[in-house]
Write a protein that holds these residues in place. Structure first.
Motif, mmCIF file in Angstrom:
data_model
loop_
_atom_site.group_PDB
_atom_site.id
_atom_site.type_symbol
_atom_site.label_atom_id
_atom_site.label_comp_id
_atom_site.label_asym_id
_atom_site.label_seq_id
_atom_site.Cartn_x
_atom_site.Cartn_y
_atom_site.Cartn_z
ATOM 1 N N LEU A 178 -6.145 5.938 75.566
ATOM 2 C CA LEU A 178 -4.486 6.717 74.180
ATOM 3 C C LEU A 178 -4.532 7.876 74.660
ATOM 4 C CD1 LEU A 178 -5.727 5.275 71.033
ATOM 5 C CD2 LEU A 178 -3.461 3.842 72.935
ATOM 6 N N LEU A 179 -5.127 8.509 75.147
ATOM 7 C CA LEU A 179 -4.612 9.971 75.520
ATOM 8 C C LEU A 179 -3.722 9.666 76.505
ATOM 9 C CD1 LEU A 179 -7.714 11.853 75.021
ATOM 10 C CD2 LEU A 179 -5.727 11.921 74.062
ATOM 11 N N ALA A 180 -4.122 9.012 77.785
ATOM 12 C CA ALA A 180 -3.797 8.818 78.994
ATOM 13 C C ALA A 180 -1.936 9.160 78.717
ATOM 14 C CB ALA A 180 -4.098 8.072 80.180
ATOM 15 N N LEU A 181 -1.894 7.772 77.152
ATOM 16 C CA LEU A 181 -0.745 7.456 77.018
ATOM 17 C C LEU A 181 -0.044 8.533 76.478
ATOM 18 C CD1 LEU A 181 -1.229 3.700 75.631
ATOM 19 C CD2 LEU A 181 0.384 4.715 77.838
ATOM 20 N N TYR A 182 -0.378 9.918 75.477
ATOM 21 C CA TYR A 182 -0.254 10.775 75.204
ATOM 22 C C TYR A 182 0.066 11.934 75.906
ATOM 23 C CZ TYR A 182 -1.406 14.278 72.396
ATOM 24 O OH TYR A 182 -0.922 16.117 70.700
ATOM 25 N N PHE A 183 -0.379 11.891 77.061
ATOM 26 C CA PHE A 183 -0.053 12.802 77.498
ATOM 27 C C PHE A 183 1.001 12.653 78.479
ATOM 28 C CE2 PHE A 183 -4.253 14.624 76.832
ATOM 29 C CZ PHE A 183 -3.616 15.944 76.043
ATOM 30 N N LEU A 184 1.758 11.363 79.506
ATOM 31 C CA LEU A 184 3.086 10.774 79.765
ATOM 32 C C LEU A 184 3.776 11.259 78.371
ATOM 33 C CD1 LEU A 184 4.410 8.944 82.204
ATOM 34 C CD2 LEU A 184 4.108 7.600 80.104
ATOM 35 N N ILE A 186 4.830 14.653 79.437
ATOM 36 C CA ILE A 186 5.665 14.656 80.347
ATOM 37 C C ILE A 186 7.010 14.125 79.982
ATOM 38 C CG2 ILE A 186 5.681 13.701 82.654
ATOM 39 C CD1 ILE A 186 2.997 13.312 83.357
ATOM 40 N N ILE A 187 7.079 13.206 79.728
ATOM 41 C CA ILE A 187 8.552 12.723 79.115
ATOM 42 C C ILE A 187 8.885 13.683 78.458
ATOM 43 C CG2 ILE A 187 10.053 11.350 77.478
ATOM 44 C CD1 ILE A 187 7.306 8.875 78.441
ATOM 45 N N ASP A 240 11.272 22.532 80.127
ATOM 46 C CA ASP A 240 10.529 23.217 79.494
ATOM 47 C C ASP A 240 9.423 22.545 80.691
ATOM 48 O OD1 ASP A 240 8.154 24.846 79.144
ATOM 49 O OD2 ASP A 240 8.996 25.260 77.129
ATOM 50 N N TYR A 241 9.099 23.130 81.905
ATOM 51 C CA TYR A 241 8.477 22.447 82.352
ATOM 52 C C TYR A 241 7.107 23.153 83.648
ATOM 53 C CZ TYR A 241 12.709 20.385 83.442
ATOM 54 O OH TYR A 241 14.137 19.488 84.004
ATOM 55 N N GLY A 242 6.777 24.346 82.192
ATOM 56 C CA GLY A 242 6.151 24.959 82.043
ATOM 57 C C GLY A 242 4.515 24.108 82.446
ATOM 58 N N TYR A 272 0.312 18.686 82.138
ATOM 59 C CA TYR A 272 -0.306 17.118 81.512
ATOM 60 C C TYR A 272 0.000 16.558 82.712
ATOM 61 C CZ TYR A 272 2.527 18.977 77.376
ATOM 62 O OH TYR A 272 2.430 19.697 76.396
ATOM 63 N N THR A 273 0.289 16.234 83.499
ATOM 64 C CA THR A 273 -0.018 15.510 84.740
ATOM 65 C C THR A 273 -0.834 15.051 85.052
ATOM 66 O OG1 THR A 273 2.505 15.610 85.440
ATOM 67 C CG2 THR A 273 0.757 14.437 87.206
ATOM 68 N N MET A 274 -2.023 16.348 85.066
ATOM 69 C CA MET A 274 -3.385 16.252 86.047
ATOM 70 C C MET A 274 -4.411 15.353 84.794
ATOM 71 S SD MET A 274 -4.890 19.524 87.592
ATOM 72 C CE MET A 274 -4.048 20.988 87.198
ATOM 73 N N LEU A 275 -3.568 15.784 82.939
ATOM 74 C CA LEU A 275 -3.914 15.132 81.943
ATOM 75 C C LEU A 275 -3.957 13.637 81.730
ATOM 76 C CD1 LEU A 275 -3.402 18.231 79.774
ATOM 77 C CD2 LEU A 275 -6.136 17.376 80.077
#
Length: 493
Positions: free
Chosen positions: A450-456, A459-460, A467-469, A474-477
């Motif tokens: 679920l956390l993989a989806l959370y950080f997806l 990214i969105i 805000d790309y900082g 987020y990608t690594m997470l």
């Protein structure tokens, strides 16, 4: 809402501050490591060389629990030590309840027939797990020195000669050697573990040793003076890292520890995600338990201030996973808050601490990577992919390890869970259908998915708000939690 938002920002800032301080400690250890390199390769002092008559009696302890795949090669390796047989005692401390018992009995009988002083020690119960076995064996140990090897280790024949010469002062209580890895190239998972462990066994251990700070016996691949163990109170089983606990108790009694980076003890790395998780859980929770037990004693001692500061981050280093996980999870709601909470925008500047911390960690791991690479001309371009994958892998384990740390600090007790070893040396070897393969699909595994989806979603949102900082974070997470989730499922079949 304003109070809640402020609270989230403050917790986020505190987590980043701890990560920043942790990275400063790593940079300081890197500096100490580099400063010590000039003296590392000095010729051996002739006074440190022992004649055959001066060699002391040594007891080798092999704590074993259900290790059918690796126990025979361990006993063979120890039996091959080039040390006088009349000054060597080998204790196979066997708590097994499977066919490992039969394998050990046969090996012990074989070497007893050759005149070796080797015994198969069976306790009435497995009380205290590994710490209990070591303490039980100590009661009948005849050696002045105690060498310890876990089941997956393959020490070199001259191990004792290389280590014993360092006990040239009566207050030297421990000599620890560097772990090498028998299967570091088995898979990406083992490569990343080797990457992280190499940094500990070069920069951290050498840096702490050279700085005269507290270091730790790593549970195996080292040798103790028996009187040091006894003076420090013996092996105790109230933490999952009995080695770290005894190390601090001994050093608080002013025993000296020495670390030999140039002497290695090869061992096998866990090759499956459930095995990695069981090892990580034991290490991170045990460190928190040891901090709970010993950190107050360190702070009340007469040790120098800098030694105490390093001890805080040594015993509390597993807390980094709590801070990493909280800062990661909070970063998404803070992304939303930042869009609508402009009066306190300056508080978000604490995020720059993460980038500064990252620079420190790059220096730390780059130094270790160069030092441990066989090709000393390795390129920064080969380092960065490995570093980024390691960071991603560590982020993916942050929830698992954070829960272990919290259990340790809260005093929640759990049994010692061994890390299964499969005798994997080449990519052609397989862990599947192994008797010790463990299934670990549980609520934690689901949360990692679920956390993989959370950080997806993070990214969105980063693209939505332009805000790309934190987009790389987020990608690594997402990749980290997704990878841990996927490998847990794959390796639990």
């Amino acid at each position: 809402m304003t109070i809640l938002a402020l609270l989230l920002v403050l917790v986020y800032g505190l987590c980043l501050s701890f990560i920043f301080c942790y990275s400063l400690i790593q940079v300081h250890l890197t500096y100490l490591y580099l400063r010590c390199q000039a003296t590392k390769h000095r010729p051996i002092n002739p006074s440190l060389l022992l004649t055959p008559e001066e060699l002391p009696r040594v007891t080798i302890q092999l704590p074993i629990y259900n290790e059918r795949y690796v126990v025979e090669r361990l006993i063979d390796a120890v039996a091959a030590f080039n040390y006088p047989a009349n000054k060597l005692q080998i204790q196979v401390l066997d708590d097994s309840d499977d066919e490992t018992v039969t394998l050990i009995a046969a090996k012990v009988a074989h070497y007893q027939a050759k005149g070796l002083d080797i015994t198969h020690v069976k306790r009435p119960s497995r009380t205290g797990f590994k710490a209990g076995a070591l303490q039980y064996g100590l009661t009948t140990a005849t050696g002045e020195f105690i060498a310890i090897f876990d089941a997956d280790f393959l020490p070199e024949p001259d191990f004792l000669h290389q280590t014993l010469r360092q006990f040239n002062h009566p207050r030297v209580g421990v000599v620890q050697t560097r772990w090498e890895h028998l299967n570091s190239h088995y898979s990406l998972l083992t490569k990343l573990q080797a990457f992280g462990l190499n940094a500990h066994f070069t920069i951290e251990q050498t840096g702490r040793s050279c700085g005269h700070f507290f270091i730790n016996f790593n549970g195996t691949g080292g040798i103790w003076r028996k009187t040091c163990i006894q003076d420090a109170g013996g092996w105790q089983a109230d933490t999952l890292t009995e080695d770290l606990d005894l190390s601090y108790r001994a050093q608080l009694r002013n025993w000296e520890f020495r670390y030999l980076e140039q002497v290695t003890a090869p061992a096998e790395l866990p090759a499956t995600m459930p095995a990695v998780k069981s090892q990580q859980f034991r290490w991170t929770k045990g460190a928190a338990e040891t901090a709970r037990k010993n950190l107050g004693k360190v702070l009340r001692s007469d040790q120098p201030l800098l030694t105490k500061v390093h001890a805080i981050f040594h015993l509390g280093n597993s807390s980094i996973f709590v801070c990493v996980f909280l800062s990661a999870v909070l970063s998404l709601p803070l992304l939303l808050i930042r869009e609508h909470w402009t009066p306190y925008f300056y508080l978000f500047k604490s995020g720059s601490l993460f980038l500064i911390s990252l620079v420190g960690l790059v220096l730390f791991y780059w130094t270790a990577y160069r030092q441990t690479s066989k090709n000393r001309s390795v390129s920064i371009f080969t380092f960065f992919p490995r570093f980024l994958w390691f960071l991603t892998f560590s982020l993916g384990l942050s929830l698992h390890n954070a829960l272990a740390v919290l259990e340790g600090y809260l005093g929640i007790k759990t049994p010692f869970v061994r890390t299964p070893k499969f005798n994997l040396r080449t990519p052609a070897d397989s862990w599947q259908n192994n008797a010790y393969q463990t299934a670990s699909i549980n609520l934690l595994t689901i949360l990692e998915g679920l956390l993989a989806l959370y950080f997806l979603a993070g990214i969105i949102l980063a693209f939505y708000f332009r805000d790309y900082g934190l987009l790389p974070f987020y990608t690594m997470l997402m990749l980290g939690f997704g990878g841990v989730f996927f490998l847990t499922l794959k390796h639990s079949r």
